[in-house]
Design an enzyme around this catalytic site. Sequence first.
Site, PDB file in Angstrom:
ATOM      1  N   PRO A   1      -0.082  10.694  -8.347  1.00 45.46           N
ATOM      2  CA  PRO A   1       0.943  11.553  -8.960  1.00 45.46           C
ATOM      3  C   PRO A   1       1.988  10.775  -9.752  1.00 45.46           C
ATOM      4  CG  PRO A   1       1.031  11.668  -6.529  1.00 45.46           C
ATOM      5  CD  PRO A   1      -0.133  10.792  -6.886  1.00 45.46           C
ATOM      6  N   THR A   2       2.214   9.523  -9.396  1.00 43.98           N
ATOM      7  CA  THR A   2       3.176   8.641 -10.091  1.00 43.98           C
ATOM      8  C   THR A   2       4.580   9.244 -10.175  1.00 43.98           C
ATOM      9  OG1 THR A   2       2.689   9.412 -12.355  1.00 43.98           O
ATOM     10  CG2 THR A   2       1.293   7.665 -11.502  1.00 43.98           C
TER      11      THR A   2
ATOM     12  N   GLU B   1      -5.331  11.785  -3.551  1.00 40.97           N
ATOM     13  CA  GLU B   1      -6.060  11.019  -4.566  1.00 40.97           C
ATOM     14  C   GLU B   1      -6.868   9.860  -3.997  1.00 40.97           C
ATOM     15  OE1 GLU B   1      -2.810  11.113  -4.201  1.00 40.97           O
ATOM     16  OE2 GLU B   1      -1.841   9.194  -4.587  1.00 40.97           O
TER      17      GLU B   1
ATOM     18  N   CYS C   1      -1.255  12.727  -0.980  1.00 47.04           N
ATOM     19  CA  CYS C   1      -1.373  13.574  -2.197  1.00 47.04           C
ATOM     20  C   CYS C   1      -2.808  13.784  -2.620  1.00 47.04           C
ATOM     21  CB  CYS C   1      -0.539  12.958  -3.298  1.00 47.04           C
ATOM     22  SG  CYS C   1       1.194  12.802  -2.816  1.00 47.04           S
TER      23      CYS C   1
ATOM     24  N   GLY D   1       0.808  -1.231   0.000  1.00 49.24           N
ATOM     25  CA  GLY D   1       0.000   0.000   0.000  1.00 49.24           C
ATOM     26  C   GLY D   1       0.833   1.270   0.000  1.00 49.24           C
TER      27      GLY D   1
ATOM     28  N   CYS E   1      -1.010   4.243   0.241  1.00 43.60           N
ATOM     29  CA  CYS E   1      -1.906   5.238   0.843  1.00 43.60           C
ATOM     30  C   CYS E   1      -2.505   4.712   2.143  1.00 43.60           C
ATOM     31  CB  CYS E   1      -3.066   5.516  -0.106  1.00 43.60           C
ATOM     32  SG  CYS E   1      -2.548   5.882  -1.774  1.00 43.60           S
TER      33      CYS E   1
ATOM     34  N   ASN F   1      -5.203  10.174   1.627  1.00 43.60           N
ATOM     35  CA  ASN F   1      -3.755   9.941   1.732  1.00 43.60           C
ATOM     36  C   ASN F   1      -3.013  11.257   1.420  1.00 43.60           C
ATOM     37  OD1 ASN F   1      -4.329  10.052  -1.069  1.00 43.60           O
ATOM     38  ND2 ASN F   1      -2.362   9.094  -1.449  1.00 43.60           N
TER      39      ASN F   1
HETATM   40  O1  CDP Z   1       5.291   6.923  -8.278  1.00 44.32           O
HETATM   41  P1  CDP Z   1       5.083   6.314  -6.941  1.00 44.32           P
HETATM   42  O2  CDP Z   1       4.443   4.970  -6.984  1.00 44.32           O
HETATM   43  O3  CDP Z   1       6.339   6.274  -6.148  1.00 44.32           O
HETATM   44  O4  CDP Z   1       4.115   7.212  -6.020  1.00 44.32           O
HETATM   45  P2  CDP Z   1       3.204   8.484  -6.289  1.00 44.32           P
HETATM   46  O5  CDP Z   1       2.142   8.141  -7.270  1.00 44.32           O
HETATM   47  O6  CDP Z   1       4.039   9.673  -6.580  1.00 44.32           O
HETATM   48  O7  CDP Z   1       2.530   8.686  -4.879  1.00 44.32           O
HETATM   49  C1  CDP Z   1       1.455   7.848  -4.485  1.00 44.32           C
HETATM   50  C2  CDP Z   1       1.282   7.914  -3.014  1.00 44.32           C
HETATM   51  O8  CDP Z   1       2.412   7.334  -2.368  1.00 44.32           O
HETATM   52  C3  CDP Z   1       1.206   9.305  -2.426  1.00 44.32           C
HETATM   53  O9  CDP Z   1      -0.014   9.919  -2.585  1.00 44.32           O
HETATM   54  C4  CDP Z   1       1.515   8.989  -0.996  1.00 44.32           C
HETATM   55  O10 CDP Z   1       0.395   8.401  -0.371  1.00 44.32           O
HETATM   56  C5  CDP Z   1       2.625   7.967  -1.132  1.00 44.32           C
HETATM   57  N1  CDP Z   1       3.980   8.609  -1.105  1.00 44.32           N
HETATM   58  C6  CDP Z   1       4.622   8.771   0.107  1.00 44.32           C
HETATM   59  O11 CDP Z   1       4.098   8.368   1.117  1.00 44.32           O
HETATM   60  N2  CDP Z   1       5.847   9.381   0.171  1.00 44.32           N
HETATM   61  C7  CDP Z   1       6.452   9.863  -0.914  1.00 44.32           C
HETATM   62  N3  CDP Z   1       7.655  10.445  -0.806  1.00 44.32           N
HETATM   63  C8  CDP Z   1       5.805   9.735  -2.160  1.00 44.32           C
HETATM   64  C9  CDP Z   1       4.572   9.088  -2.233  1.00 44.32           C
END
Ligand code: CDP
Length: 558
Positions: free
Chosen positions: A406-407, A265, A263, A82, A84, A261
């Site tokens: 946001p990926t 979404e 960001c 997970g 989020c 969570n």
């Molecule tokens: O691209 P990636 O799968 O790394 O993640 P993202 O789509 O940028 O971010 C998805 C979610 O991962 C965010 O909304 C956060 O809940 C979590 N996240 C986090 O906890 N800490 C980070 N530095 C980046 C993402």
Amino acid sequence: MQLSANGQKVFDARYAGKDENGQINETFPQAVHRLATTASIVEQDQHYWTTKFTDVIGNLLFVPSTPIWANVGKTDRPWQPGACFVLAVEDSLHSMYDVLHQTAMIFKSGGGTGYNFSSIRPKGDLVHSTKGQASGVVELIRLYNASANMVMQGGVRRGASLGILNIDHPEIKDFINAKLNGDLTNFNLSVGVIDAFMDALNQGAAWELKFNGKVYETIAATELWDMLIWAAHACGDPGIIFLDQIQRANPVPGKVMNATNPCGEQPLYPGESCLLGSVNLAKMVKAGAVDWDLLRDTVSLAVKFLDNLIDVAEYPLPLVDQNTKSTRKIGLGFTGLADALIMANLAYDSPEGRSFAGELTRFIQQTAHETSRELAEEKGCFPDWENSIYYPHEKRRNAACITIAPTGSVTAMAGCEGYGVEPIFAVAYTKQTKVAGDFEVFSPLFLEACQRRGVTADVLTEVAQRGTCQGVTGIPRDIQQIFKGAQDIAPRDHIKMQVAVQKNTDNAVSKTINLPNSATVNDIDKSYRLAYQLGLKGITVFRDGCKEGVITVGEGKP
Ligand code: CDP
């Protein structure tokens, strides 16, 4: 099965297996195999599904999110998939420190956490046991923020957090201004706004700040709103979460959903988690047209993959494990929308571009729901189904399926130019470095289009200096129309794209509404009101240069 040079760097740094000395001992194909075999454990025909999952992930058609790559199937860590989480903090010292500990466990396993702090008594209130004064919400956020510095996610990145406070909480003014001095860098902040407040705002009415039924202050709704948009203009925080809008889309209405969570979404119940994955839209457009069959197969496999991982998952806390398995929410979304639009020759900020994005999302949602119904027939509905909006007519394996994340990391690994739903950042910019001097960085898709049309090197240099191709003599008009960076797109058009995609998104859309540095408080005002009128679940604006250390485009600013 190969990554680009940049993609390989992301993979090596964040996802590849490592030995005790930190040396990489896993290749990309091996990691794909690790994910595919682990997701197939729960299937009867494990070989068949391993092959299917390997194909769709190895070819980067479907890209699972960071915690899946970093954890799942590894022998040295729990299979926590997970990204989020939402945790509930109650108004006691015990709960505050309990949740802090839970947060550390979640960070360590690669997730980020959102909290709604509205049940915490405001600063200065009486603490009955000691007859002292309560420290309040902002002080609690400071504590959580400091703790986030301590715990790196699996040693690779800092965990993100979102703090939410409802618009009628007595400490809301301090909360709104909490990031103005540049503090709380590990936290995003959002105000939880309800319809009643927007009504009061539109009618110019008074608004009560209250806690446990006691009114602490009555303030003009416009005064509070002005503080909010002023702070957002100054530092990008707070954003807004429209709580009633989230509640209207709550799949299990008996459960409270008052936070998302980090960001934004993924709205979740307290103690619930969700795992994410993205369809790579850049791979779905062939010769300018969408390959719908490929998209259907990819979505269907992605849903099954994410759903299977819920069964093999090892969540960091028993409470989270139980809640997550009760709803079985998955967050399938996409990345590379900008690439797909460019490949289909459509402008991001045109009605045609928006309807293309809307149609893609609708198709992904429809296919995901179909697959979730089939999985329900085969394996059973999610345990909370009888309390859900689907009961009794529609069987579902998952309470929600679609989320646009946001990926931030996986896009770079997949080699797309546009992150999630975002446009490309800029077609080109001049990067200033101490070691190598200044050099120009171009969007590969833009460079390719220019080279095809014989655009000369000096014109490209001008584009890099300006950070945009808009209005540059020598750049063909149609190229200018298609190649717009985030700053070239009007805030209104950013919002309209978010709306086009949100319409077919079960959960929510992570999107930054970019504004130029010259944007006024009035521009923020208009953006936040428009987001509400158009039915968004939340909004975050970003005014260029309002935060230190961020990349800005244009001459002399790397
Ligand atoms: O691209 P990636 O799968 O790394 O993640 P993202 O789509 O940028 O971010 C998805 C979610 O991962 C965010 O909304 C956060 O809940 C979590 N996240 C986090 O906890 N800490 C980070 N530095 C980046 C993402």
